[in-house]
Write a protein that holds these residues in place. Structure first.
Motif, mmCIF file in Angstrom:
data_model
loop_
_atom_site.group_PDB
_atom_site.id
_atom_site.type_symbol
_atom_site.label_atom_id
_atom_site.label_comp_id
_atom_site.label_asym_id
_atom_site.label_seq_id
_atom_site.Cartn_x
_atom_site.Cartn_y
_atom_site.Cartn_z
ATOM 1 N N GLY A 45 4.400 32.063 -16.819
ATOM 2 C CA GLY A 45 4.282 31.169 -15.667
ATOM 3 C C GLY A 45 3.672 31.839 -14.455
ATOM 4 O O GLY A 45 3.792 31.329 -13.332
ATOM 5 N N TRP A 46 2.979 32.974 -14.673
ATOM 6 C CA TRP A 46 2.356 33.670 -13.550
ATOM 7 C C TRP A 46 1.097 32.926 -13.106
ATOM 8 O O TRP A 46 0.407 32.299 -13.900
ATOM 9 C CB TRP A 46 1.976 35.087 -13.952
ATOM 10 N N ALA A 47 0.834 33.020 -11.835
ATOM 11 C CA ALA A 47 -0.368 32.397 -11.286
ATOM 12 C C ALA A 47 -0.924 33.284 -10.190
ATOM 13 O O ALA A 47 -0.202 34.027 -9.534
ATOM 14 C CB ALA A 47 -0.060 31.005 -10.724
ATOM 15 N N LEU A 48 -2.223 33.205 -10.010
ATOM 16 C CA LEU A 48 -2.831 33.808 -8.833
ATOM 17 C C LEU A 48 -2.583 32.837 -7.685
ATOM 18 O O LEU A 48 -2.582 31.629 -7.887
ATOM 19 C CB LEU A 48 -4.330 34.000 -9.061
ATOM 20 N N PRO A 49 -2.338 33.309 -6.479
ATOM 21 C CA PRO A 49 -2.457 34.700 -6.023
ATOM 22 C C PRO A 49 -1.134 35.470 -5.969
ATOM 23 O O PRO A 49 -0.913 36.278 -5.056
ATOM 24 C CB PRO A 49 -3.011 34.506 -4.626
ATOM 25 N N GLU A 50 -0.248 35.249 -6.942
ATOM 26 C CA GLU A 50 1.067 35.900 -6.935
ATOM 27 C C GLU A 50 1.053 37.268 -7.597
ATOM 28 O O GLU A 50 2.086 37.925 -7.660
ATOM 29 C CB GLU A 50 2.081 34.999 -7.638
ATOM 30 N N MET A 51 -0.083 37.700 -8.088
ATOM 31 C CA MET A 51 -0.167 38.945 -8.831
ATOM 32 C C MET A 51 -0.499 40.104 -7.900
ATOM 33 O O MET A 51 -1.040 39.911 -6.804
ATOM 34 C CB MET A 51 -1.242 38.825 -9.909
ATOM 35 N N PRO A 52 -0.199 41.332 -8.338
ATOM 36 C CA PRO A 52 -0.609 42.493 -7.542
ATOM 37 C C PRO A 52 -2.126 42.600 -7.517
ATOM 38 O O PRO A 52 -2.788 42.450 -8.543
ATOM 39 C CB PRO A 52 0.023 43.680 -8.273
ATOM 40 N N LEU A 53 -2.651 42.817 -6.346
ATOM 41 C CA LEU A 53 -4.097 42.890 -6.161
ATOM 42 C C LEU A 53 -4.515 44.296 -5.770
ATOM 43 O O LEU A 53 -3.731 45.015 -5.140
ATOM 44 C CB LEU A 53 -4.536 41.891 -5.084
ATOM 45 N N PRO A 54 -5.743 44.721 -6.146
ATOM 46 C CA PRO A 54 -6.835 43.940 -6.719
ATOM 47 C C PRO A 54 -6.582 43.595 -8.183
ATOM 48 O O PRO A 54 -5.841 44.287 -8.885
ATOM 49 C CB PRO A 54 -8.037 44.856 -6.567
ATOM 50 N N LEU A 55 -7.251 42.538 -8.636
ATOM 51 C CA LEU A 55 -7.112 42.101 -10.009
ATOM 52 C C LEU A 55 -8.392 41.402 -10.453
ATOM 53 O O LEU A 55 -8.862 40.474 -9.799
ATOM 54 C CB LEU A 55 -5.935 41.135 -10.142
ATOM 55 N N ALA A 56 -8.943 41.867 -11.575
ATOM 56 C CA ALA A 56 -10.064 41.175 -12.209
ATOM 57 C C ALA A 56 -9.516 40.049 -13.065
ATOM 58 O O ALA A 56 -8.507 40.217 -13.758
ATOM 59 C CB ALA A 56 -10.876 42.138 -13.064
ATOM 60 N N VAL A 57 -10.164 38.887 -13.029
ATOM 61 C CA VAL A 57 -9.744 37.750 -13.829
ATOM 62 C C VAL A 57 -10.959 37.114 -14.489
ATOM 63 O O VAL A 57 -12.090 37.248 -14.007
ATOM 64 C CB VAL A 57 -8.997 36.694 -12.983
ATOM 65 N N LEU A 58 -10.707 36.430 -15.591
ATOM 66 C CA LEU A 58 -11.742 35.691 -16.311
ATOM 67 C C LEU A 58 -11.392 34.206 -16.292
ATOM 68 O O LEU A 58 -10.302 33.820 -16.722
ATOM 69 C CB LEU A 58 -11.845 36.187 -17.755
ATOM 70 N N ARG A 59 -12.314 33.414 -15.791
ATOM 71 C CA ARG A 59 -12.126 31.969 -15.754
ATOM 72 C C ARG A 59 -12.495 31.412 -17.133
ATOM 73 O O ARG A 59 -13.667 31.308 -17.486
ATOM 74 C CB ARG A 59 -12.955 31.364 -14.630
ATOM 75 N N THR A 60 -11.468 31.076 -17.889
ATOM 76 C CA THR A 60 -11.643 30.799 -19.314
ATOM 77 C C THR A 60 -12.588 29.638 -19.577
ATOM 78 O O THR A 60 -13.454 29.723 -20.465
ATOM 79 C CB THR A 60 -10.276 30.515 -19.961
ATOM 80 N N ASP A 61 -12.450 28.555 -18.853
ATOM 81 C CA ASP A 61 -13.298 27.391 -19.109
ATOM 82 C C ASP A 61 -14.768 27.735 -18.909
ATOM 83 O O ASP A 61 -15.634 27.292 -19.677
ATOM 84 C CB ASP A 61 -12.902 26.228 -18.194
ATOM 85 N N ARG A 62 -15.063 28.507 -17.883
ATOM 86 C CA ARG A 62 -16.443 28.893 -17.625
ATOM 87 C C ARG A 62 -16.968 29.829 -18.711
ATOM 88 O O ARG A 62 -18.125 29.722 -19.131
ATOM 89 C CB ARG A 62 -16.558 29.557 -16.256
ATOM 90 N N MET A 63 -16.116 30.748 -19.161
ATOM 91 C CA MET A 63 -16.552 31.688 -20.190
ATOM 92 C C MET A 63 -16.833 30.955 -21.503
ATOM 93 O O MET A 63 -17.826 31.241 -22.188
ATOM 94 C CB MET A 63 -15.500 32.775 -20.387
ATOM 95 N N ARG A 64 -15.971 30.018 -21.858
ATOM 96 C CA ARG A 64 -16.222 29.220 -23.062
ATOM 97 C C ARG A 64 -17.526 28.436 -22.926
ATOM 98 O O ARG A 64 -18.310 28.338 -23.875
ATOM 99 C CB ARG A 64 -15.059 28.258 -23.309
ATOM 100 N N HIS A 65 -17.738 27.854 -21.756
ATOM 101 C CA HIS A 65 -18.977 27.109 -21.512
ATOM 102 C C HIS A 65 -20.190 28.010 -21.703
ATOM 103 O O HIS A 65 -21.169 27.623 -22.361
ATOM 104 C CB HIS A 65 -18.973 26.536 -20.090
#
Length: 433
Positions: A45-65
């Motif tokens: 149930g984790w979500a940004l921006p609740e994570m320790p930063l800096p953090l690289a993330v991948l936007r899954t829908d865009r990557m699949r597209h």
């Protein structure tokens, strides 16, 4: 889905080396005190921006597209897609690319070859010269598996001699597929003249245990479209010269090129090879498309769309799918903010990161940055965000950065969260640099 049957998600970590990877506070980007397996991260149930930063993330829908878009581009333009795996070194992403129709995966080193084999890739172009006994024996050892196809490069008689010696050491009869590499003056590897290239091709064709399977080039270091076209014409001319001497020893001829900056030129120019007497497979090796970027490749993509109007382009566009999130740490001077993202966190070799959005402390909405905000430099753990002295930025704000080069951002992270369009963490990928 296929015929009503739900297919497994290629990004799901099914191999225990990925699924069981231990996540705790020693892994960059993981919450302090956490202790879990990688395949459990999506259930937290984790979500940004609740994570320790800096953090690289991948936007899954865009990557699949992007994976689907580039596979469609290749099909529409008579190409086979063999994306460079070194971009991500993430077997989960490779699986996505193959599931969307990639013909194989490209690697550059013996280590990358071992990762590809370990995680089930069945067709690999090793787009480099295997040098030294260890690398050569890795190539020959790989083709002991009759279900694994491998292509390596050679650009000199010395490389051919080393490969032939490895074939003799291996003791098995299956020949190693070798691609003749041609190069540009002042560039990287590759035979520089047609005469030199033909000498190498003849040596490959004559060597026991080797088979000349095609011709290869890398055009990505060239700056102008006309230079790329001229260089690719050299590739096709070399292929015709090899065919005229009946040097090719495989059932089909591979003609392959392609970084991510000129992928529009590969199909039209390689088609100029004409009839070579055997079936021809034109192979595009672009790798960065799967995440795209917010600077160099985006600019190149816009140029390609303007220059290559006659290509059969898929609907839509490539979209940036990788971001790095960071905090505003300090505002020591008006118009000068220090952010918690540096050279250890994001690529900087082709340009500074691009500020995309600002998220106010305690606010889930974001606002886009204007053209006046720019990252002008970075240290190991700090970045310099310059903009108007209007008080917009506050300590604790979150700055979302677009990457300028995916390759040198991926290699800074062991684990990268996958996020949906609400920036909820739905899973993660593991890299193997």
């Amino acid at each position: 889905m296929t015929d009503g049957i739900a297919l497994p998600d290629p990004l799901a970590p099914r191999d225990e080396a990925i699924a069981g990877f231990a996540l705790d506070g020693t892994v960059k980007g993981v919450k302090p005190g956490a202790s879990l397996r990688l395949d459990q991260i999506g259930a937290q149930g984790w979500a940004l921006p609740e994570m320790p930063l800096p953090l690289a993330v991948l936007r899954t829908d865009r990557m699949r597209h992007n994976a689907r878009w580039m596979a469609d581009f290749a099909r529409r333009n008579g190409l086979s897609l063999c994306p460079h795996g070194k971009t991500t070194m993430a077997p989960q992403i490779w699986a996505l690319q193959v599931a969307e129709g990639a013909w194989g995966i490209t690697v550059a080193t013996s280590h990358q070859l071992q990762v590809a084999r370990r995680f089930g890739m069945k067709r690999v172009i090793w787009a480099n010269q295997p040098i030294g006994t260890i690398a050569v024996d890795a190539a020959l050892g790989a083709i002991a598996d009759p279900e694994f196809d491998l292509y390596v490069l050679a650009d000199s008689l010395a490389v051919v001699e080393g490969l032939a010696a490895g074939a003799a050491r291996s003791g098995h009869t299956r020949p190693l597929n070798v691609l003749l590499e041609v190069g540009a003056m002042g560039g990287r590897t590759g035979a520089r003249t047609t005469k030199a290239a033909l000498e190498v091709a003849r040596a490959i064709s004559a060597a026991p245990g080797l088979s000349l399977a095609g011709v290869e080039a890398f055009e990505g270091l060239l700056a102008e479209t006309r230079d790329v076209d001229a260089f690719l014409d050299t590739l096709t001319a070399t292929a015709r010269a090899c065919a005229a001497e009946s040097l090719f020893g495989s059932s089909e001829i591979l003609l392959t090129a392609g970084g991510s900056a000129f992928f529009d030129r590969i199909g039209p120019r390689l088609a100029e090879a004409g009839d070579l007497g055997l079936p021809v497979r034109r192979v595009l090796r672009s790798g960065c498309y799967v995440t795209h970027d917010s600077l160099g490749y985006e600019q190149n993509y816009r140029r390609m769309r303007k220059e290559s109007l006659t290509l059969d382009w898929p609907v839509g566009d490539l979209r940036p799918a990788m971001e790095v999130w960071a905090h505003v740490q300090s505002i020591p001077e008006p118009g000068r903010a220090i952010i918690t993202c540096g050279k250890r966190d994001i690529g900087f070799d082709t340009g500074w990161p691009v500020p995309l959005r600002l998220i106010r402390v305690g606010d889930k909405t974001s606002m886009p940055f204007g053209a006046f905000h720019k990252v002008t430099g970075m240290n190991d753990q700090h970045g310099y965000l310059i903009g108007p002295a209007d008080g917009l930025l506050r300590v604790g704000d979150i700055v979302v950065l677009g990457v300028a080069h995916p390759c040198t951002t991926f290699d800074k992270w062991q684990v990268i969260p996958l996020v949906d369009e609400q920036f909820r963490i739905t899973g993660a990928i593991r890299t193997f640099f």
